[in-house]
Design a protein around this motif. Structure first.
Motif, PDB file in Angstrom:
ATOM      1  N   ASP A  77     -29.454  72.336  67.487  1.00  0.00           N
ATOM      2  CA  ASP A  77     -30.693  72.514  67.651  1.00  0.00           C
ATOM      3  C   ASP A  77     -31.701  71.635  67.074  1.00  0.00           C
ATOM      4  O   ASP A  77     -32.521  71.367  67.322  1.00  0.00           O
ATOM      5  CB  ASP A  77     -31.017  73.788  68.671  1.00  0.00           C
ATOM      6  N   ALA A  78     -31.935  72.039  66.131  1.00  0.00           N
ATOM      7  CA  ALA A  78     -33.278  71.800  64.784  1.00  0.00           C
ATOM      8  C   ALA A  78     -33.302  70.389  64.890  1.00  0.00           C
ATOM      9  O   ALA A  78     -34.323  69.740  64.904  1.00  0.00           O
ATOM     10  CB  ALA A  78     -32.526  72.136  63.676  1.00  0.00           C
ATOM     11  N   ARG A  79     -32.385  69.542  64.801  1.00  0.00           N
ATOM     12  CA  ARG A  79     -32.145  67.942  65.117  1.00  0.00           C
ATOM     13  C   ARG A  79     -32.650  67.275  66.407  1.00  0.00           C
ATOM     14  O   ARG A  79     -33.765  66.073  66.056  1.00  0.00           O
ATOM     15  CB  ARG A  79     -30.639  67.611  64.460  1.00  0.00           C
ATOM     16  N   VAL A  80     -32.114  67.896  67.215  1.00  0.00           N
ATOM     17  CA  VAL A  80     -32.841  67.510  68.462  1.00  0.00           C
ATOM     18  C   VAL A  80     -34.556  67.814  68.723  1.00  0.00           C
ATOM     19  O   VAL A  80     -35.267  67.021  69.283  1.00  0.00           O
ATOM     20  CB  VAL A  80     -31.841  68.237  70.277  1.00  0.00           C
ATOM     21  N   ASN A  81     -34.600  69.296  67.929  1.00  0.00           N
ATOM     22  CA  ASN A  81     -36.407  69.374  68.450  1.00  0.00           C
ATOM     23  C   ASN A  81     -36.976  68.536  67.439  1.00  0.00           C
ATOM     24  O   ASN A  81     -38.182  68.365  67.466  1.00  0.00           O
ATOM     25  CB  ASN A  81     -36.791  70.760  68.355  1.00  0.00           C
ATOM     26  N   ASP A  82     -36.682  67.904  66.474  1.00  0.00           N
ATOM     27  CA  ASP A  82     -37.365  67.230  65.807  1.00  0.00           C
ATOM     28  C   ASP A  82     -36.944  65.958  65.503  1.00  0.00           C
ATOM     29  O   ASP A  82     -38.362  65.537  66.063  1.00  0.00           O
ATOM     30  CB  ASP A  82     -36.680  66.958  64.586  1.00  0.00           C
ATOM     31  N   TRP A  83     -35.966  65.492  66.702  1.00  0.00           N
ATOM     32  CA  TRP A  83     -36.628  64.184  67.496  1.00  0.00           C
ATOM     33  C   TRP A  83     -37.751  64.164  68.459  1.00  0.00           C
ATOM     34  O   TRP A  83     -38.258  62.946  69.118  1.00  0.00           O
ATOM     35  CB  TRP A  83     -34.627  63.444  67.891  1.00  0.00           C
ATOM     36  N   HIS A  84     -37.208  65.842  69.581  1.00  0.00           N
ATOM     37  CA  HIS A  84     -38.530  65.422  70.097  1.00  0.00           C
ATOM     38  C   HIS A  84     -39.657  65.272  69.848  1.00  0.00           C
ATOM     39  O   HIS A  84     -40.472  64.887  70.304  1.00  0.00           O
ATOM     40  CB  HIS A  84     -38.092  66.633  71.191  1.00  0.00           C
ATOM     41  N   ASP A  85     -40.251  66.629  68.541  1.00  0.00           N
ATOM     42  CA  ASP A  85     -41.411  66.064  68.049  1.00  0.00           C
ATOM     43  C   ASP A  85     -42.256  64.987  68.030  1.00  0.00           C
ATOM     44  O   ASP A  85     -42.650  64.003  68.149  1.00  0.00           O
ATOM     45  CB  ASP A  85     -41.022  66.607  66.859  1.00  0.00           C
ATOM     46  N   ILE A 122     -40.721  66.832  75.902  1.00  0.00           N
ATOM     47  CA  ILE A 122     -41.668  66.070  75.867  1.00  0.00           C
ATOM     48  C   ILE A 122     -43.076  65.898  76.352  1.00  0.00           C
ATOM     49  O   ILE A 122     -44.015  66.031  74.867  1.00  0.00           O
ATOM     50  CB  ILE A 122     -40.560  64.459  75.504  1.00  0.00           C
ATOM     51  N   ALA A 123     -42.970  65.448  76.872  1.00  0.00           N
ATOM     52  CA  ALA A 123     -44.379  66.298  77.572  1.00  0.00           C
ATOM     53  C   ALA A 123     -45.288  67.253  77.815  1.00  0.00           C
ATOM     54  O   ALA A 123     -45.971  67.384  77.602  1.00  0.00           O
ATOM     55  CB  ALA A 123     -44.349  66.414  79.424  1.00  0.00           C
ATOM     56  N   ASP A 124     -44.184  68.139  77.460  1.00  0.00           N
ATOM     57  CA  ASP A 124     -45.013  69.771  77.438  1.00  0.00           C
ATOM     58  C   ASP A 124     -45.414  70.104  75.422  1.00  0.00           C
ATOM     59  O   ASP A 124     -46.574  70.156  74.862  1.00  0.00           O
ATOM     60  CB  ASP A 124     -43.384  70.703  76.909  1.00  0.00           C
ATOM     61  N   ARG A 125     -45.047  69.076  74.800  1.00  0.00           N
ATOM     62  CA  ARG A 125     -44.969  68.650  73.163  1.00  0.00           C
ATOM     63  C   ARG A 125     -46.768  68.173  73.065  1.00  0.00           C
ATOM     64  O   ARG A 125     -47.474  68.412  72.748  1.00  0.00           O
ATOM     65  CB  ARG A 125     -44.718  67.538  72.317  1.00  0.00           C
ATOM     66  N   ILE A 126     -46.920  67.341  74.196  1.00  0.00           N
ATOM     67  CA  ILE A 126     -48.270  66.224  74.180  1.00  0.00           C
ATOM     68  C   ILE A 126     -49.076  67.337  75.024  1.00  0.00           C
ATOM     69  O   ILE A 126     -50.119  67.429  74.408  1.00  0.00           O
ATOM     70  CB  ILE A 126     -47.317  64.737  75.233  1.00  0.00           C
ATOM     71  N   GLN A 127     -48.851  67.896  76.074  1.00  0.00           N
ATOM     72  CA  GLN A 127     -49.784  68.953  76.657  1.00  0.00           C
ATOM     73  C   GLN A 127     -50.697  69.702  76.014  1.00  0.00           C
ATOM     74  O   GLN A 127     -51.300  70.316  75.809  1.00  0.00           O
ATOM     75  CB  GLN A 127     -49.344  69.763  77.497  1.00  0.00           C
ATOM     76  N   ALA A 128     -49.550  70.175  74.779  1.00  0.00           N
ATOM     77  CA  ALA A 128     -50.215  70.855  74.117  1.00  0.00           C
ATOM     78  C   ALA A 128     -50.999  70.229  72.443  1.00  0.00           C
ATOM     79  O   ALA A 128     -52.350  70.879  71.776  1.00  0.00           O
ATOM     80  CB  ALA A 128     -49.323  72.123  72.423  1.00  0.00           C
ATOM     81  N   ASN A 129     -51.483  68.956  72.835  1.00  0.00           N
ATOM     82  CA  ASN A 129     -52.227  68.667  71.847  1.00  0.00           C
ATOM     83  C   ASN A 129     -53.344  67.015  72.707  1.00  0.00           C
ATOM     84  O   ASN A 129     -54.477  66.630  71.839  1.00  0.00           O
ATOM     85  CB  ASN A 129     -51.654  67.419  70.963  1.00  0.00           C
TER      86      ASN A 129
END
Length: 251
Positions: A77-85, A122-129
């Motif tokens: 899970d950490a590996r995938v989250n890092d990749w998505h970031d 990934i879109a959720d991460r962009i929305q945060a910024n």
């Protein structure tokens, strides 16, 4: 304001696009297409061919390189989250570079954005910024393409079915009490670890794409053929993407 439209494009057949998807692509100012890697290059080419077939307006198409997963991170899970970031950072860089004054960007999503796909996260991460309005156009999934290829229903009468991954099938086995199980993202033929007695398999590689391969039969009789066919397909094209359904009672 940036509008990001995630357009489900089906499983590789240009005819899978809905009229809604065609309108959304023509309404975009920018279309982003991920590239690099043998599989991604072929999938990128299919995406470009779809654009060439349906675009009637002047839309800028921009390819970009996807980062690879950091295998040094041992937790999955950490590996995938890092990749998505890291993917989110690249998406934002592309949007900032090509739409500095705002506009509409589209991303062609294999199958449907809701099913084992990372684009919404990934879109959720962009929305945060940055201000981002996210829209989703549904697409035909590989599940539908699989069942259509074999002319079978996905469920029994009034019965549930489960969609899972090769990793979970390998670790947990077949879900109890479920007759029909769809397995995706299985690069290791995890069905080989099951007791094949009473199991029937419907297997499809390159669902919906040119060169689609379909095999079916009792798991005890067809396992070796599927493994050999999958290996040959991977050697021929440099990559393979497959999906299958296991049915507890042999038809």
């Amino acid at each position: 304001m940036i509008t990001l439209t995630l357009v489900g494009i089906g499983s590789g057949n240009p005819e899978h696009l809905t009229l809604q998807a065609v309108r959304a692509l023509n309404d975009a100012d920018l279309i982003l297409i991920p590239e690099k890697g043998k599989a991604k290059d072929e999938l990128a080419q299919v995406r470009r061919e779809i654009c060439a077939n349906v675009l009637t307006s002047d839309v800028h198409i921009q390819g970009f390189d996807l980062p690879i997963r950091n295998e040094a991170i041992t937790d999955y899970d950490a590996r995938v989250n890092d990749w998505h970031d890291r993917i989110a950072v690249i998406w934002k860089q592309q949007i900032d570079a090509h739409l500095p004054d705002g506009g509409k960007v589209a991303f062609l999503v294999w199958g449907d954005p809701s099913l084992y796909d990372s684009t919404l996260r990934i879109a959720d991460r962009i929305q945060a910024n940055m201000p981002l309005d996210v829209k989703v156009i549904p697409g035909i999934t590989s599940i539908q393409t699989l069942t259509a290829a074999h002319a079978i229903p996905v469920n029994t009468i009034n019965g549930p079915f489960v969609v899972t991954t090769g990793r979970r099938l390998r670790d947990e086995g077949l879900p109890a009490g479920i007759e029909n199980v769809i397995v995706m993202l299985d690069g290791e033929c995890s069905f080989t670890g099951l007791n094949p007695d009473g199991l029937h398999i419907y297997w499809t590689a390159y669902a919906g794409m040119e060169g689609e391969i379909n095999l079916s039969g009792p798991l005890s009789e067809i396992t070796d053929e599927i493994i050999a066919t999958r290996k040959a397909a991977r050697e021929d094209r440099g990559w393979v993407m497959d999906i299958y359904m296991l049915v507890r009672s042999t038809p």
